[in-house]
Design a protein around this motif. Sequence first.
Motif, short mmCIF file in Angstrom:
data_model
loop_
_atom_site.label_atom_id
_atom_site.label_comp_id
_atom_site.label_asym_id
_atom_site.label_seq_id
_atom_site.Cartn_x
_atom_site.Cartn_y
_atom_site.Cartn_z
N ALA A 117 0.82 -1.20 0.00
CA ALA A 117 0.00 0.00 0.00
C ALA A 117 0.86 1.26 0.00
O ALA A 117 0.57 2.23 -0.71
CB ALA A 117 -0.92 -0.01 1.22
N LEU A 118 1.96 1.25 0.77
CA LEU A 118 2.82 2.42 0.82
C LEU A 118 3.52 2.67 -0.51
O LEU A 118 3.80 3.82 -0.87
CB LEU A 118 3.88 2.23 1.91
N LEU A 119 3.78 1.60 -1.24
CA LEU A 119 4.49 1.74 -2.53
C LEU A 119 3.54 1.96 -3.69
O LEU A 119 3.97 2.13 -4.83
CB LEU A 119 5.33 0.48 -2.78
N SER A 120 2.25 1.94 -3.43
CA SER A 120 1.29 2.11 -4.50
C SER A 120 1.26 3.56 -4.97
O SER A 120 1.71 4.47 -4.28
CB SER A 120 -0.11 1.69 -4.04
N ASP A 121 0.72 3.78 -6.17
CA ASP A 121 0.64 5.14 -6.71
C ASP A 121 -0.16 6.06 -5.81
O ASP A 121 0.11 7.25 -5.72
CB ASP A 121 0.00 5.10 -8.11
N ARG A 122 -1.15 5.51 -5.14
CA ARG A 122 -2.01 6.33 -4.29
C ARG A 122 -1.21 7.02 -3.20
O ARG A 122 -1.49 8.13 -2.80
CB ARG A 122 -3.11 5.46 -3.68
N TRP A 123 -0.17 6.30 -2.71
CA TRP A 123 0.64 6.86 -1.64
C TRP A 123 1.88 7.57 -2.16
O TRP A 123 2.26 8.62 -1.67
CB TRP A 123 1.06 5.74 -0.67
N GLN A 124 2.53 6.96 -3.15
CA GLN A 124 3.84 7.44 -3.54
C GLN A 124 3.80 8.66 -4.47
O GLN A 124 4.47 9.64 -4.25
CB GLN A 124 4.63 6.31 -4.22
N ARG A 125 3.02 8.55 -5.52
CA ARG A 125 2.97 9.61 -6.52
C ARG A 125 4.40 9.99 -6.90
O ARG A 125 5.13 9.21 -7.49
CB ARG A 125 2.14 10.79 -6.02
N ASP A 126 4.87 11.20 -6.55
CA ASP A 126 6.23 11.64 -6.92
C ASP A 126 7.15 11.67 -5.71
O ASP A 126 8.02 12.53 -5.58
CB ASP A 126 6.18 13.03 -7.56
N SER A 127 6.94 10.75 -4.80
CA SER A 127 7.69 10.82 -3.55
C SER A 127 9.07 10.19 -3.62
O SER A 127 9.83 10.30 -2.68
CB SER A 127 6.89 10.14 -2.43
N GLY A 128 9.40 9.49 -4.67
CA GLY A 128 10.69 8.85 -4.75
C GLY A 128 11.75 9.76 -5.34
O GLY A 128 11.46 10.72 -6.02
N ASP A 129 13.04 9.46 -5.04
CA ASP A 129 14.15 10.16 -5.69
C ASP A 129 14.90 9.18 -6.55
O ASP A 129 14.66 7.96 -6.51
CB ASP A 129 15.05 10.84 -4.65
N VAL A 130 15.84 9.63 -7.35
CA VAL A 130 16.56 8.80 -8.32
C VAL A 130 18.01 8.71 -7.92
O VAL A 130 18.68 9.74 -7.69
CB VAL A 130 16.43 9.36 -9.75
N ASP A 131 18.50 7.49 -7.82
CA ASP A 131 19.90 7.28 -7.51
C ASP A 131 20.74 7.65 -8.74
O ASP A 131 20.52 7.13 -9.85
CB ASP A 131 20.14 5.82 -7.11
N SER A 132 21.73 8.51 -8.56
CA SER A 132 22.51 9.03 -9.69
C SER A 132 23.36 7.97 -10.36
O SER A 132 23.60 8.01 -11.56
CB SER A 132 23.40 10.19 -9.22
N GLU A 133 23.81 6.97 -9.58
CA GLU A 133 24.69 5.96 -10.15
C GLU A 133 23.93 4.90 -10.92
O GLU A 133 24.31 4.51 -12.03
CB GLU A 133 25.52 5.31 -9.04
N SER A 134 22.82 4.41 -10.35
CA SER A 134 22.09 3.31 -10.99
C SER A 134 20.86 3.75 -11.73
O SER A 134 20.22 2.94 -12.41
CB SER A 134 21.68 2.28 -9.92
N SER A 135 20.51 5.02 -11.60
CA SER A 135 19.29 5.56 -12.21
C SER A 135 18.03 4.86 -11.70
O SER A 135 17.01 4.86 -12.38
CB SER A 135 19.36 5.45 -13.76
N ARG A 136 18.11 4.24 -10.49
CA ARG A 136 16.95 3.61 -9.90
C ARG A 136 16.17 4.62 -9.08
O ARG A 136 16.74 5.52 -8.47
CB ARG A 136 17.34 2.44 -8.97
N LYS A 137 14.87 4.49 -9.08
CA LYS A 137 14.02 5.32 -8.23
C LYS A 137 14.06 4.74 -6.81
O LYS A 137 13.74 3.58 -6.59
CB LYS A 137 12.59 5.31 -8.76
N ILE A 138 14.50 5.56 -5.88
CA ILE A 138 14.69 5.11 -4.50
C ILE A 138 13.56 5.65 -3.63
O ILE A 138 13.25 6.85 -3.66
CB ILE A 138 16.04 5.59 -3.95
N HIS A 139 12.96 4.77 -2.86
CA HIS A 139 11.93 5.15 -1.90
C HIS A 139 12.52 5.07 -0.49
O HIS A 139 13.20 4.10 -0.14
CB HIS A 139 10.73 4.22 -1.99
N ARG A 140 12.27 6.10 0.29
CA ARG A 140 12.81 6.15 1.64
C ARG A 140 11.64 6.22 2.65
O ARG A 140 10.72 7.02 2.47
CB ARG A 140 13.72 7.36 1.83
N PHE A 141 11.73 5.39 3.67
CA PHE A 141 10.70 5.37 4.71
C PHE A 141 11.34 5.35 6.08
O PHE A 141 12.43 4.78 6.27
CB PHE A 141 9.78 4.15 4.58
#
Length: 491
Positions: A117-141
Amino acid sequence: MISGGGPKKRQRVGSNSRLSSTVGVIDSARPDGTLTEASNHHKPSGVRRTASHSVLPSGRFNDSATADVILRLYIDQPSSFELDEAESRSAFDSVDQSDVQIYLHSDVLQRSKYFAALLSDRWQRDSGDVDSESSRKIHRFNLGVAAANGSINNHLTVLQLLYTSDFSNAINSASKALSILPVALELLFEDCVRVCVRFLEAVPWSEEEEKRVLSLIPLLTEEESQELIARVSPAKNDSSEEMLHGLIFAAIHNHPNMAFAKAFVAKLLRDFSSRQSACRVLDRAFDTSLKIVKDSLEEYSSPDFRGDHNETEAIQRLNLHTAMTNGRHLLWLIERMIELRVADTAVKEWSDQISFTTNLQRAFRDDMWKNIVPGLPVVILRCTCKLANAVAAGIILADRQVRMKLVKDWLPVLIVCKDKPMLPSYKSLYPELEETFLRIISTLPLSDAQELLQQCLSFSTRNVDDCPHLVNAFNTWFRRATRSPQADNLC
């Protein structure tokens, strides 16, 4: 009392107290690194409980190279108003770490409906940041954990279990299952909940572990808690009284080592928490055994001679043996009732047995019982003596009519038995019962005592010195009878 038919269990998401308190301390990380508390209208509610995901992990637990979720676990200490300084320090020191950052994978976290539920679009929307090295979207809780013994470690264990389908190494004791289950319930990790509950169903618990199980049952669904409830809470047709009655029946009828079984059940009765329940159980068993003895003596005293002689004799033997066996059971039950001081009803029943005592007199005048059950008179008179002694000693406070009938109905049985030979080891029973009857007679009005004392002349012997109890009883009666009415009024 816990009941499987109680109100519907609360949903684990939205209304669960553990979950609600945790949601309040979970923060979503913005791209600029600012932590903002998730607003209430973003909280998930009514998440349906469906089959858990069985996705194989895409990375290893706490692998920073491949993780796309960074979770900070920290001890959520109670306020100073709730704990003093010493207690707060103790709670803090009870865990290995108070602040832990771990690296996780979103596809693995989907096994937990909470994280899903926390990772769903309803909660996250644009809440993640992008790791510069791997270009992965990182979620922090951030996840606050209640300050309890091993709390951080239990959360770490459950998070590690998200990465496996084999829980056997982690959940290998009732204590461990009880430590993991609250966290699995909080994170809605259904696979883990199911394994913990299944493990607890199958293993023994200590008394302390049982208390923890009872505290967790309300957090489970009705289906999950069904087996646990059946183990700790009686069904409608179960009761402690039925258990006690079954144990008494087994001890006096079915157990091969009857003496040991009776001793054990006697201890259970002494230690039983409710004297009223023990009284009802013993009264029920007493009535059953008394009825069998009475019916057997009735059939023996009034036999049906329509069969041949051999058949009739065999039936008569069976009736006597049945009366003897159940008479012993009756004596044991009377002893238990007197010991627990719950023999009031038994005394009333025993004092109102005119037909039974008549059949006993008829049976004991016959010589057939001597060769079949020579101990039967002793067993019956010992039952009478136990109850009469309890009345005379004030252990049982019987009414005047009960005291009167107890002596009146059973005195003729004693007189008949005295005319029959008895084993030397039982000869003291007669004078003991005689003396007890005389003591009870002394509690009755003079007119009643006069009637009964005249029947006690059979207690006399050639040597007056051998029956001091009888001499004392008559002296007491005459002293009272010759007292003037005026003296009575002055007294």
